[in-house]
Motif scaffolding. Structure first.
Motif, PDB file in Angstrom:
ATOM      1  N   TYR A   1       0.870 -13.464   9.904  1.00  0.00           N
ATOM      2  CA  TYR A   1       0.403 -12.333   9.108  1.00  0.00           C
ATOM      3  C   TYR A   1       0.854 -12.478   7.654  1.00  0.00           C
ATOM      4  O   TYR A   1       1.912 -13.052   7.385  1.00  0.00           O
ATOM      5  N   PRO A   2       0.091 -11.944   6.726  1.00  0.00           N
ATOM      6  CA  PRO A   2       0.533 -11.936   5.324  1.00  0.00           C
ATOM      7  C   PRO A   2       1.596 -10.868   5.104  1.00  0.00           C
ATOM      8  O   PRO A   2       1.660  -9.872   5.845  1.00  0.00           O
ATOM      9  N   LEU A   3       2.405 -11.066   4.093  1.00  0.00           N
ATOM     10  CA  LEU A   3       3.499 -10.150   3.815  1.00  0.00           C
ATOM     11  C   LEU A   3       3.016  -8.715   3.646  1.00  0.00           C
ATOM     12  O   LEU A   3       3.555  -7.785   4.260  1.00  0.00           O
ATOM     13  N   HIS A   4       2.000  -8.525   2.829  1.00  0.00           N
ATOM     14  CA  HIS A   4       1.614  -7.158   2.492  1.00  0.00           C
ATOM     15  C   HIS A   4       0.915  -6.436   3.636  1.00  0.00           C
ATOM     16  O   HIS A   4       0.887  -5.205   3.665  1.00  0.00           O
ATOM     17  N   GLN A   5       0.386  -7.164   4.609  1.00  0.00           N
ATOM     18  CA  GLN A   5      -0.127  -6.494   5.799  1.00  0.00           C
ATOM     19  C   GLN A   5       1.033  -5.976   6.644  1.00  0.00           C
ATOM     20  O   GLN A   5       1.001  -4.847   7.145  1.00  0.00           O
ATOM     21  N   LEU A   6       2.077  -6.805   6.810  1.00  0.00           N
ATOM     22  CA  LEU A   6       3.246  -6.362   7.559  1.00  0.00           C
ATOM     23  C   LEU A   6       3.905  -5.159   6.883  1.00  0.00           C
ATOM     24  O   LEU A   6       4.309  -4.205   7.547  1.00  0.00           O
TER      25      LEU A   6
ATOM     26  N   SER B   1       0.437  -2.268  -1.229  1.00  0.00           N
ATOM     27  CA  SER B   1      -0.078  -3.174  -0.194  1.00  0.00           C
ATOM     28  C   SER B   1      -1.597  -3.052  -0.083  1.00  0.00           C
ATOM     29  O   SER B   1      -2.300  -4.056   0.110  1.00  0.00           O
ATOM     30  N   ALA B   2      -2.117  -1.831  -0.194  1.00  0.00           N
ATOM     31  CA  ALA B   2      -3.568  -1.635  -0.158  1.00  0.00           C
ATOM     32  C   ALA B   2      -4.235  -2.322  -1.340  1.00  0.00           C
ATOM     33  O   ALA B   2      -5.316  -2.918  -1.202  1.00  0.00           O
ATOM     34  N   ILE B   3      -3.602  -2.268  -2.495  1.00  0.00           N
ATOM     35  CA  ILE B   3      -4.133  -2.963  -3.675  1.00  0.00           C
ATOM     36  C   ILE B   3      -4.155  -4.469  -3.432  1.00  0.00           C
ATOM     37  O   ILE B   3      -5.114  -5.167  -3.789  1.00  0.00           O
ATOM     38  N   MET B   4      -3.092  -4.993  -2.813  1.00  0.00           N
ATOM     39  CA  MET B   4      -3.044  -6.421  -2.495  1.00  0.00           C
ATOM     40  C   MET B   4      -4.146  -6.812  -1.511  1.00  0.00           C
ATOM     41  O   MET B   4      -4.727  -7.899  -1.614  1.00  0.00           O
ATOM     42  N   TYR B   5      -4.452  -5.917  -0.571  1.00  0.00           N
ATOM     43  CA  TYR B   5      -5.535  -6.203   0.379  1.00  0.00           C
ATOM     44  C   TYR B   5      -6.858  -6.348  -0.354  1.00  0.00           C
ATOM     45  O   TYR B   5      -7.636  -7.284  -0.093  1.00  0.00           O
TER      46      TYR B   5
ATOM     47  N   VAL C   1      -6.492  -9.825  -2.572  1.00  0.00           N
ATOM     48  CA  VAL C   1      -6.372 -11.150  -1.947  1.00  0.00           C
ATOM     49  C   VAL C   1      -6.413 -11.090  -0.430  1.00  0.00           C
ATOM     50  O   VAL C   1      -6.154 -12.091   0.239  1.00  0.00           O
ATOM     51  N   GLY C   2      -6.739  -9.929   0.132  1.00  0.00           N
ATOM     52  CA  GLY C   2      -6.659  -9.751   1.580  1.00  0.00           C
ATOM     53  C   GLY C   2      -7.628 -10.573   2.396  1.00  0.00           C
ATOM     54  O   GLY C   2      -7.447 -10.703   3.617  1.00  0.00           O
ATOM     55  N   ASP C   3      -8.649 -11.146   1.759  1.00  0.00           N
ATOM     56  CA  ASP C   3      -9.589 -11.985   2.509  1.00  0.00           C
ATOM     57  C   ASP C   3      -9.105 -13.422   2.641  1.00  0.00           C
ATOM     58  O   ASP C   3      -9.742 -14.253   3.300  1.00  0.00           O
ATOM     59  N   GLY C   4      -7.979 -13.745   2.017  1.00  0.00           N
ATOM     60  CA  GLY C   4      -7.379 -15.073   2.145  1.00  0.00           C
ATOM     61  C   GLY C   4      -8.067 -16.163   1.356  1.00  0.00           C
ATOM     62  O   GLY C   4      -7.832 -17.349   1.604  1.00  0.00           O
TER      63      GLY C   4
ATOM     64  N   PHE D   1       2.486 -17.044   2.364  1.00  0.00           N
ATOM     65  CA  PHE D   1       2.851 -15.781   2.989  1.00  0.00           C
ATOM     66  C   PHE D   1       2.267 -14.591   2.229  1.00  0.00           C
ATOM     67  O   PHE D   1       1.880 -13.584   2.809  1.00  0.00           O
ATOM     68  N   LEU D   2       2.189 -14.726   0.912  1.00  0.00           N
ATOM     69  CA  LEU D   2       1.617 -13.664   0.088  1.00  0.00           C
ATOM     70  C   LEU D   2       0.099 -13.648   0.123  1.00  0.00           C
ATOM     71  O   LEU D   2      -0.517 -12.584  -0.027  1.00  0.00           O
ATOM     72  N   LEU D   3      -0.528 -14.808   0.321  1.00  0.00           N
ATOM     73  CA  LEU D   3      -1.980 -14.935   0.172  1.00  0.00           C
ATOM     74  C   LEU D   3      -2.741 -15.055   1.483  1.00  0.00           C
ATOM     75  O   LEU D   3      -3.979 -15.075   1.478  1.00  0.00           O
TER      76      LEU D   3
END
Length: 318
Positions: A37-42, A199-203, A206-209, A222-224
């Motif tokens: 899992y990515p960091l910001h999802q966790l 975290s929502a902003i990060m999704y 970059v949340g699509d990887g 881990f971040l991406l």
């Protein structure tokens, strides 16, 4: 100094020690799931669960009215700082041994003492300033082999725990400042909201990887890494992260409310013992000897700062 004041300080220290154990458990769980899992999802899932616990404590302490504050700018800054500090340290622990990352992070209490001068108006004498300088020397001792580029080094990733420590120290001092007018439950909820929003902003960003294949660095990956639906076998761990988040947020806020920043901060050093235990038993890690040497210097400096603080406080009331 009154008996009530002494007891209050002891409760602050107790909150810090328990908080350190729970933080070490949180770090172990995040590192164990960092490959999936990515960091910001966790962080997002953890905070969505954790905020319910914080809300429950809020109602016990007095209800929604406690969230009202006229110092929103400081609360927002505090939230941004804790998100930055957490992101930096978690990005470090996936690429470094837990104990090594935490040993570098131990400069945080020295940062706290340093920042308590301009931000809280606390007095720090020449001897404590000298001890802080020695402590930073211990950090350099640990960092130089990491930055050398040789076998076992981690390059720029070794800087992340120190940056995390600086961000965390500023957040801690702000907690002490805001704690005069805000309850610990309200401070914990503000932190959870900051984690959820960022975290929502990060999704969205970059949340699509789409950027993860552009790097081979473990910390950046881990971040991406793309957000995915959690596997059933990970539900318990993710819920556990949420529970830990809610409890730790309250304990840390309470610790800095009940005790002066320069008194309670040195007790964060107990985290190294927990980190060594999890690193050895779960991940088979053991730090290089230079890490123990540097950590001893940093911890010794921090404990001297704490000792001098206690002396000055006793002198002020004698």
């Amino acid at each position: 100094m009154s008996i009530a004041s002494v007891n209050t300080g002891r409760w602050g220290i107790a909150c810090m020690i328990v908080g350190m154990f729970l933080i070490s458990l949180n770090d172990m769980l995040i590192k164990s799931m960092s490959g999936a899992y990515p960091l910001h999802q966790l962080v997002f899932l953890r905070s969505v669960i954790g905020i319910f616990f914080a809300v429950g404590i809020l109602h016990v302490e007095g209800g929604w009215g406690l969230l009202n504050t006229g110092r929103w700018r400081l609360h927002i800054l505090r939230g941004v700082l804790i998100v930055f500090a957490n992101s930096a340290i978690y990005a470090a622990i996936v690429a470094m041994p837990l104990a090594t990352a935490n040993a570098l992070y131990f400069v945080a209490p020295l940062f706290v003492t340093l920042l308590s001068v301009p931000m809280l108006g606390e007095h720090v004498g020449v001897r404590r300033f000298a001890a802080i300088g020695v402590g930073f020397g211990g950090v350099l001792l640990m960092m130089l082999p990491q930055l050398s580029g040789g076998s076992g080094s981690h390059g720029w990733v070794a800087v992340l725990p120190v940056l995390a420590a600086a961000g965390y120290a500023m957040m801690s001092v702000l907690t002490r400042k805001l704690g005069a007018t805000s309850r610990a439950s309200a401070l914990a909820i503000h932190i959870q909201l900051a984690f959820i929003i960022i975290s929502a902003i990060m999704y969205v960003a970059v949340g699509d990887g789409r950027f993860v294949d552009d790097t081979t660095n473990d910390s950046l990956r881990f971040l991406l890494r793309p957000w995915v639906w959690p596997a059933r076998e990970d539900y318990a761990a993710i819920i556990g992260l949420g529970v830990l988040s809610g409890v730790v947020g309250y304990l840390m806020s309470q610790a800095y409310r009940l005790s002066r920043a320069s008194v309670v901060a040195p007790f964060e050093y107990i985290l190294l013992i927990f980190a060594l235990f999890w690193g050895w038993t779960v991940f088979g890690e053991w730090p290089e000897p230079v890490v123990f040497a540097g950590a001893a210097i940093v911890i010794g400096s921090g404990m001297y700062v704490f000792f001098r603080e206690g002396q000055e406080r006793r002198g002020a009331v004698s």
